[in-house]
Design a protein around this motif. Sequence first.
Motif, short mmCIF file in Angstrom:
data_model
loop_
_atom_site.label_atom_id
_atom_site.label_comp_id
_atom_site.label_asym_id
_atom_site.label_seq_id
_atom_site.Cartn_x
_atom_site.Cartn_y
_atom_site.Cartn_z
N GLY A 1 0.83 -1.30 -0.10
CA GLY A 1 -0.09 0.15 0.12
C GLY A 1 0.74 1.42 -0.10
O GLY A 1 0.17 2.37 -0.21
N GLN A 2 2.18 1.04 -0.02
CA GLN A 2 2.81 2.26 -0.08
C GLN A 2 4.13 2.07 -0.11
O GLN A 2 4.69 0.81 0.23
N LEU A 3 5.07 2.92 -0.95
CA LEU A 3 6.37 2.58 -1.55
C LEU A 3 6.98 3.86 -1.71
O LEU A 3 6.40 4.57 -2.68
N SER A 4 8.33 3.94 -1.43
CA SER A 4 9.23 4.88 -2.08
C SER A 4 9.61 4.68 -3.51
O SER A 4 9.90 3.50 -3.70
N THR A 5 9.77 5.48 -4.44
CA THR A 5 10.39 5.49 -5.76
C THR A 5 11.60 4.76 -5.59
O THR A 5 11.96 3.93 -6.38
N ARG A 6 12.49 5.00 -4.69
CA ARG A 6 13.97 4.68 -4.75
C ARG A 6 13.85 3.08 -4.49
O ARG A 6 14.95 2.53 -5.02
N TYR A 7 12.90 2.52 -3.90
CA TYR A 7 12.82 1.01 -3.58
C TYR A 7 12.56 0.44 -4.93
O TYR A 7 12.95 -1.08 -5.11
N VAL A 8 12.14 0.73 -5.90
CA VAL A 8 11.79 0.04 -7.29
C VAL A 8 12.35 1.02 -8.44
O VAL A 8 11.88 1.03 -9.36
N LEU A 9 13.47 1.67 -8.27
CA LEU A 9 14.27 2.50 -9.12
C LEU A 9 14.58 1.65 -10.33
O LEU A 9 14.58 1.94 -11.76
N TYR A 10 14.55 0.19 -10.36
CA TYR A 10 15.11 -0.53 -11.39
C TYR A 10 13.76 -0.91 -12.07
O TYR A 10 14.11 -1.41 -13.31
N VAL A 11 12.52 -0.16 -11.96
CA VAL A 11 11.48 -0.24 -13.30
C VAL A 11 12.03 0.73 -14.29
O VAL A 11 11.35 0.91 -15.33
N ALA A 12 12.95 1.86 -13.94
CA ALA A 12 13.06 2.95 -14.76
C ALA A 12 13.61 2.47 -16.26
O ALA A 12 13.29 3.15 -17.19
N PRO A 13 14.70 1.46 -16.42
CA PRO A 13 15.17 1.05 -17.50
C PRO A 13 14.23 0.63 -18.39
O PRO A 13 14.05 0.96 -19.65
N ALA A 14 13.10 -0.31 -17.92
CA ALA A 14 11.94 -0.70 -18.90
C ALA A 14 11.19 0.39 -19.24
O ALA A 14 10.88 0.39 -20.57
#
Length: 348
Positions: free
Chosen positions: A321-334
């Motif tokens: 329900g909550q998450l900071s962008t830095r935790y899933v930064l690895y979605v950026a390349p896709a």
Amino acid sequence: LSPSLDANLNRITISLIMLLGAALRLWRLGELGLSYDEAATALMARATPSEIIVFHWTAGFEHPPLWQLLAHAWSLVAGQNEFALRSLPALAGILVIPLVWQFARHLYPQSSSIWHGSALLAAMAPVLIYYSQDARMYAIVLALALGAMIVSTRLVRRPTWTGVLLLALLNVTMTGFHYYAALLFAAQGIYFLIAATTQPSFRSQWAKWLTALALSALPLLLWMAFSPGFQMTLGSVLSNTDAGGTPLFFFLDELWRDVTVAAIRWTPDWAWIGYLWLPLLGIGLLDALWLRRSSNWSKLSGWYLLSLLFVPVLFSALAFGQLSTRYVLYVAPALFILLAMGIVRLWN
């Protein structure tokens, strides 16, 4: 163009893009002032390796210890001024640019415009520049994640036990820096399953990709099973989940603005401009999943990008329900590869 001239132009192009990205990441690197988390990194890096491991084993709301162990070793060599503390993430952030280029090249080997467009977006992305200038682990996790993406793509095309061990090593190292990197395992698993159903040559290699995922997850599972600090953190996260978190729409809205505009913590009124990228993402997805009919590999690449982009985000949003962008930064390349595909499709 002749193959040799074309290859030289590609090398020159990615070199120029890297120089641009390096300049943006190194500019004022030692003049920004330390944030609270960066100061905590510097303080913990002064402890001994055994103290660092024990602390991360027992303390709640801490990441795995690899980042602090690396910061400790780096501090002994480079010191602890601002520039020194941020230099490792900055170098990782610069390395991300050719890795994005290489990943796009593995996915679409005949489309150099997609390689260069993806790398250029990564070089200029405010969110990647921001975390490349942050003395934390996020840029390093992103670089390791890209390495795992490239190796997993090669493993599907040429299944070898060397590739299995390399993918497992990258995954284990990546999760040794941050727990949330394990969400990439789900995207890899989906990619391998789709490959097994669509590529006869890969179907018989199920033991290799199953071994790669098992070896990747085993050390993290053992750490989570026995670490008191992790169990304390998990209990708190689950209790907050029961109480309800950020509604899905607001979570996705904040994440999209961060990735496209890099508002990060204080969203400006003009951050809506990031939604101008959304039509390009739609065109890129359409291109990746339906318009590219040159081979089954292209379609498989599109599904992998879709998995890398949406699986970690949606799982995190629905589970926690909550998450900071830095935790899933690895979605950026896709995201950047799909945006580049949308731009190239419109240009063509």
